[in-house]
Design a protein around this motif. Structure first.
Motif, mmCIF file in Angstrom:
data_model
loop_
_atom_site.group_PDB
_atom_site.id
_atom_site.type_symbol
_atom_site.label_atom_id
_atom_site.label_comp_id
_atom_site.label_asym_id
_atom_site.label_seq_id
_atom_site.Cartn_x
_atom_site.Cartn_y
_atom_site.Cartn_z
ATOM 1 N N ASP A 165 -11.481 0.165 6.666
ATOM 2 C CA ASP A 165 -10.428 -0.715 7.179
ATOM 3 C C ASP A 165 -9.478 -1.022 6.032
ATOM 4 N N LEU A 166 -8.323 -0.383 6.044
ATOM 5 C CA LEU A 166 -7.369 -0.567 4.952
ATOM 6 C C LEU A 166 -6.748 -1.956 4.970
ATOM 7 N N VAL A 167 -6.476 -2.488 6.142
ATOM 8 C CA VAL A 167 -5.856 -3.808 6.245
ATOM 9 C C VAL A 167 -6.724 -4.865 5.567
ATOM 10 N N ASN A 168 -8.023 -4.855 5.881
ATOM 11 C CA ASN A 168 -8.951 -5.830 5.309
ATOM 12 C C ASN A 168 -9.628 -5.339 4.034
ATOM 13 N N GLN A 169 -9.330 -4.086 3.662
ATOM 14 C CA GLN A 169 -9.856 -3.473 2.440
ATOM 15 C C GLN A 169 -11.385 -3.504 2.396
ATOM 16 N N TYR A 188 1.511 -2.413 -3.054
ATOM 17 C CA TYR A 188 2.634 -1.554 -2.696
ATOM 18 C C TYR A 188 2.145 -0.272 -2.020
ATOM 19 N N LYS A 189 1.121 0.353 -2.624
ATOM 20 C CA LYS A 189 0.570 1.589 -2.060
ATOM 21 C C LYS A 189 -0.101 1.319 -0.711
ATOM 22 N N LYS A 190 -0.693 0.154 -0.572
ATOM 23 C CA LYS A 190 -1.299 -0.230 0.706
ATOM 24 C C LYS A 190 -0.229 -0.280 1.796
ATOM 25 N N THR A 191 0.891 -0.915 1.501
ATOM 26 C CA THR A 191 2.009 -0.996 2.444
ATOM 27 C C THR A 191 2.499 0.399 2.818
ATOM 28 N N CYS A 192 2.619 1.275 1.812
ATOM 29 C CA CYS A 192 3.091 2.639 2.065
ATOM 30 C C CYS A 192 2.126 3.388 2.990
ATOM 31 N N LEU A 193 0.820 3.293 2.721
ATOM 32 C CA LEU A 193 -0.163 4.000 3.547
ATOM 33 C C LEU A 193 -0.169 3.485 4.985
ATOM 34 N N ILE A 194 -0.150 2.170 5.140
ATOM 35 C CA ILE A 194 -0.195 1.577 6.484
ATOM 36 C C ILE A 194 1.013 1.995 7.318
ATOM 37 N N ASN A 195 2.165 2.140 6.659
ATOM 38 C CA ASN A 195 3.394 2.486 7.367
ATOM 39 C C ASN A 195 3.737 3.976 7.335
#
Length: 196
Positions: free
Chosen positions: A145-149, A167-174
């Motif tokens: 779960d990337l959102v909750n890591q 920043y990389k989390k935002t890029c992956l999610i979108n």
């Protein structure tokens, strides 16, 4: 390069219980001539998957039909060695979405994130539990779960949090690359310029 959006994934995993896997083992240097990202997956771990006569080595984990999935679980210190981005290309092109290890080389970690592949760094203890769960049942699933890591071993419900650059989390999610991210910020950038 826009990539596929990543929020969660639930999949069985392929266990590569080898420490200090370097980028030359991931994708040998002789396969680095191509300039596009396609086709590298067929040479992922080439010298471990095939012998000198180009025959599959049955004992290597990627050649064992019992294992499948979109998650690669590697031993400690995964992705060391040269900075070749092709290593991330090969893993992604093979079909993996997540690589799990207790330690990643920094350059490899950045290369995976830049190519839509999620590196999940866990403690050595949790990595051992993952390997044990897969050893007990080759089809056991992991939930990332990337959102909750978090990463969870579904068979045991054991879970652990992992870190990722926001920043990389935002890029992956979108599904953004760096250019997509800036383009998406266009209105905010223009508003800031008007205030300046």
């Amino acid at each position: 390069m826009t990539t596929e959006k990543f929020v969660t994934i639930e999949s069985s995993a392929i266990p590569l219980a080898i420490e200090n896997v370097d980028t030359d083992q991931i994708i040998p240097a002789r396969f680095l001539k191509a300039t596009t990202r396609d086709g590298f997956g067929e040479n992922l771990f080439r010298d471990w998957r095939y012998d000198k006569n180009n025959k599959k080595i049955d004992s290597f984990v990627l050649n064992k039909p019992i294992y499948a999935g979109k998650i690669l679980v590697g031993g400690k210190n995964f992705g060391s060695g040269s900075s070749r981005e092709h290593a991330a290309w090969a893993i992604a092109d093979y079909g993996f979405k997540v690589v799990v290890s207790s330690f990643f080389a920094d350059i490899f970690k950045n290369n995976t994130l830049n190519n839509g592949l999620l590196p999940v760094q866990v403690t050595e203890d949790f990595l051992k539990k993952i390997f044990q769960a897969i050893d007990k049942d080759a089809h056991t699933k992991l939930h990332v779960d990337l959102v909750n890591q978090t990463i969870t071993i579904l068979a045991t419900s054991e879970s652990e949090k992992f870190d990722i650059n926001p920043y990389k989390k935002t890029c992956l999610i979108n599904g953004y690359d760096d250019i997509d991210y800036l383009f998406n910020m266009k209105d905010k950038i223009e508003a800031f310029e008007k205030r300046a």
